[in-house]
Design a protein around this motif. Structure first.
Motif, PDB file in Angstrom:
ATOM      1  N   LEU A 167       4.814 -14.255 -12.548  1.00  0.00           N
ATOM      2  CA  LEU A 167       4.139 -14.867 -11.399  1.00  0.00           C
ATOM      3  C   LEU A 167       4.822 -14.499 -10.091  1.00  0.00           C
ATOM      4  O   LEU A 167       4.148 -14.194  -9.093  1.00  0.00           O
ATOM      5  N   ALA A 168       6.139 -14.527 -10.083  1.00  0.00           N
ATOM      6  CA  ALA A 168       6.874 -14.159  -8.866  1.00  0.00           C
ATOM      7  C   ALA A 168       6.620 -12.694  -8.519  1.00  0.00           C
ATOM      8  O   ALA A 168       6.396 -12.350  -7.346  1.00  0.00           O
ATOM      9  N   GLY A 169       6.642 -11.812  -9.518  1.00  0.00           N
ATOM     10  CA  GLY A 169       6.369 -10.392  -9.275  1.00  0.00           C
ATOM     11  C   GLY A 169       4.957 -10.167  -8.769  1.00  0.00           C
ATOM     12  O   GLY A 169       4.728  -9.362  -7.861  1.00  0.00           O
ATOM     13  N   ALA A 170       4.003 -10.887  -9.330  1.00  0.00           N
ATOM     14  CA  ALA A 170       2.616 -10.773  -8.864  1.00  0.00           C
ATOM     15  C   ALA A 170       2.500 -11.233  -7.417  1.00  0.00           C
ATOM     16  O   ALA A 170       1.798 -10.606  -6.612  1.00  0.00           O
ATOM     17  N   ALA A 171       3.199 -12.314  -7.076  1.00  0.00           N
ATOM     18  CA  ALA A 171       3.174 -12.811  -5.698  1.00  0.00           C
ATOM     19  C   ALA A 171       3.807 -11.795  -4.752  1.00  0.00           C
ATOM     20  O   ALA A 171       3.270 -11.526  -3.662  1.00  0.00           O
ATOM     21  N   VAL A 172       4.922 -11.210  -5.153  1.00  0.00           N
ATOM     22  CA  VAL A 172       5.563 -10.164  -4.343  1.00  0.00           C
ATOM     23  C   VAL A 172       4.588  -9.004  -4.147  1.00  0.00           C
ATOM     24  O   VAL A 172       4.426  -8.482  -3.045  1.00  0.00           O
ATOM     25  N   GLY A 173       3.928  -8.605  -5.219  1.00  0.00           N
ATOM     26  CA  GLY A 173       2.974  -7.500  -5.141  1.00  0.00           C
ATOM     27  C   GLY A 173       1.808  -7.793  -4.226  1.00  0.00           C
ATOM     28  O   GLY A 173       1.381  -6.933  -3.457  1.00  0.00           O
ATOM     29  N   LEU A 174       1.293  -9.010  -4.284  1.00  0.00           N
ATOM     30  CA  LEU A 174       0.174  -9.379  -3.412  1.00  0.00           C
ATOM     31  C   LEU A 174       0.600  -9.373  -1.946  1.00  0.00           C
ATOM     32  O   LEU A 174      -0.096  -8.798  -1.096  1.00  0.00           O
ATOM     33  N   VAL A 175       1.736  -9.969  -1.654  1.00  0.00           N
ATOM     34  CA  VAL A 175       2.226  -9.997  -0.271  1.00  0.00           C
ATOM     35  C   VAL A 175       2.504  -8.578   0.220  1.00  0.00           C
ATOM     36  O   VAL A 175       2.145  -8.212   1.346  1.00  0.00           O
ATOM     37  N   ALA A 176       3.122  -7.759  -0.611  1.00  0.00           N
ATOM     38  CA  ALA A 176       3.421  -6.378  -0.219  1.00  0.00           C
ATOM     39  C   ALA A 176       2.145  -5.568  -0.012  1.00  0.00           C
ATOM     40  O   ALA A 176       2.066  -4.745   0.903  1.00  0.00           O
ATOM     41  N   THR A 177       1.130  -5.807  -0.830  1.00  0.00           N
ATOM     42  CA  THR A 177      -0.145  -5.099  -0.666  1.00  0.00           C
ATOM     43  C   THR A 177      -0.821  -5.506   0.635  1.00  0.00           C
ATOM     44  O   THR A 177      -1.374  -4.660   1.354  1.00  0.00           O
ATOM     45  N   LEU A 178      -0.772  -6.791   0.957  1.00  0.00           N
ATOM     46  CA  LEU A 178      -1.330  -7.248   2.232  1.00  0.00           C
ATOM     47  C   LEU A 178      -0.572  -6.618   3.405  1.00  0.00           C
ATOM     48  O   LEU A 178      -1.176  -6.203   4.401  1.00  0.00           O
ATOM     49  N   GLY A 179       0.747  -6.514   3.270  1.00  0.00           N
ATOM     50  CA  GLY A 179       1.544  -5.848   4.301  1.00  0.00           C
ATOM     51  C   GLY A 179       1.240  -4.367   4.394  1.00  0.00           C
ATOM     52  O   GLY A 179       1.219  -3.783   5.478  1.00  0.00           O
ATOM     53  N   MET A 180       0.989  -3.749   3.263  1.00  0.00           N
ATOM     54  CA  MET A 180       0.648  -2.330   3.201  1.00  0.00           C
ATOM     55  C   MET A 180      -0.696  -2.053   3.883  1.00  0.00           C
ATOM     56  O   MET A 180      -0.902  -0.987   4.470  1.00  0.00           O
ATOM     57  N   ASP A 181      -1.598  -3.027   3.798  1.00  0.00           N
ATOM     58  CA  ASP A 181      -2.931  -2.850   4.374  1.00  0.00           C
ATOM     59  C   ASP A 181      -2.899  -2.619   5.883  1.00  0.00           C
ATOM     60  O   ASP A 181      -3.771  -1.929   6.419  1.00  0.00           O
ATOM     61  N   LEU A 182      -1.917  -3.190   6.570  1.00  0.00           N
ATOM     62  CA  LEU A 182      -1.858  -3.052   8.033  1.00  0.00           C
ATOM     63  C   LEU A 182      -1.751  -1.592   8.467  1.00  0.00           C
ATOM     64  O   LEU A 182      -2.616  -1.113   9.193  1.00  0.00           O
ATOM     65  N   PRO A 183      -0.725  -0.854   8.028  1.00  0.00           N
ATOM     66  CA  PRO A 183      -0.691   0.566   8.421  1.00  0.00           C
ATOM     67  C   PRO A 183      -1.741   1.403   7.699  1.00  0.00           C
ATOM     68  O   PRO A 183      -2.308   2.322   8.284  1.00  0.00           O
ATOM     69  N   MET A 184      -2.020   1.063   6.450  1.00  0.00           N
ATOM     70  CA  MET A 184      -2.959   1.851   5.660  1.00  0.00           C
ATOM     71  C   MET A 184      -4.329   1.941   6.336  1.00  0.00           C
ATOM     72  O   MET A 184      -4.946   3.014   6.386  1.00  0.00           O
ATOM     73  N   ASN A 185      -4.787   0.825   6.858  1.00  0.00           N
ATOM     74  CA  ASN A 185      -6.111   0.814   7.481  1.00  0.00           C
ATOM     75  C   ASN A 185      -6.132   1.442   8.867  1.00  0.00           C
ATOM     76  O   ASN A 185      -7.207   1.626   9.440  1.00  0.00           O
ATOM     77  N   ARG A 186      -4.966   1.780   9.401  1.00  0.00           N
ATOM     78  CA  ARG A 186      -4.890   2.452  10.704  1.00  0.00           C
ATOM     79  C   ARG A 186      -4.673   3.958  10.583  1.00  0.00           C
ATOM     80  O   ARG A 186      -4.844   4.686  11.546  1.00  0.00           O
ATOM     81  N   LEU A 187      -4.240   4.396   9.419  1.00  0.00           N
ATOM     82  CA  LEU A 187      -3.997   5.819   9.198  1.00  0.00           C
ATOM     83  C   LEU A 187      -5.315   6.541   8.938  1.00  0.00           C
ATOM     84  O   LEU A 187      -6.209   5.983   8.292  1.00  0.00           O
ATOM     85  N   PRO A 188      -5.452   7.779   9.426  1.00  0.00           N
ATOM     86  CA  PRO A 188      -6.728   8.495   9.259  1.00  0.00           C
ATOM     87  C   PRO A 188      -7.207   8.590   7.813  1.00  0.00           C
ATOM     88  O   PRO A 188      -8.380   8.401   7.527  1.00  0.00           O
TER      89      PRO A 188
END
Length: 156
Positions: free
Chosen positions: A16-37
């Motif tokens: 559960l902790a790993g899944a939570a880390v993964g979800l938070v990290a994916t949400l953080g990843m979305d910020l630059p990911m959605n700005r890159l061409p």
């Protein structure tokens, strides 16, 4: 239980902790990911691979599910790696950095040299940009995951 000792009793908590880390990290990843061409292309490649469709017609729902599913799963892998590395290396900071570097190499190799070639439908003139934007997005993921895990372990 002694701090730092792993037993099977901790498995559900760790997942559960790993899944939570993964979800938070994916949400953080979305910020630059959605700005890159070519940032949003990576989930579409995964969706196209899973649904055997072109980039343009890859289902959005499959792309979202693949992106977040892989992110959550990678969070579990990241936390498991840090747990093992802390035991082997006897230090949290070194363990987090070692796992982030190793996972960064694995994530980029897998996407760039397994997923993209297997899919085979990314135009040749875009492959380099897709790989670069994926590497930047993966770095953002690992930065967030590292910060979350290091902060959580410093409190425990």
């Amino acid at each position: 239980m002694t701090a730092g000792t792993l037993t099977i009793d901790w498995l559900p908590v760790g997942l559960l902790a790993g899944a939570a880390v993964g979800l938070v990290a994916t949400l953080g990843m979305d910020l630059p990911m959605n700005r890159l061409p070519e940032g949003p292309t990576a989930p579409r490649v995964a969706a196209g691979t899973l649904s055997d469709t072109s980039l343009e017609s890859a289902p959005d729902g499959v792309a979202t599910a693949a992106h977040y599913g892989a992110g959550v799963g990678t969070g579990v892998l990241f936390l498991a790696g840090v747990s093992a590395a802390r035991w082997l290396l006897d230090g949290t900071a070194l363990a987090v950095v070692a796992v982030a570097v190793a996972l960064g190499v694995l994530m980029n190799w897998f996407f760039s040299f397994v997923v993209v070639p297997t899919y085979g439908r990314v135009p040749d003139d875009r492959v380099g940009r897709v790989r670069r934007d994926w590497a930047l997005s993966a770095a953002a993921y690992l930065l967030v995951a590292s910060a979350v895990v290091a902060a959580a372990l410093s409190v425990v």
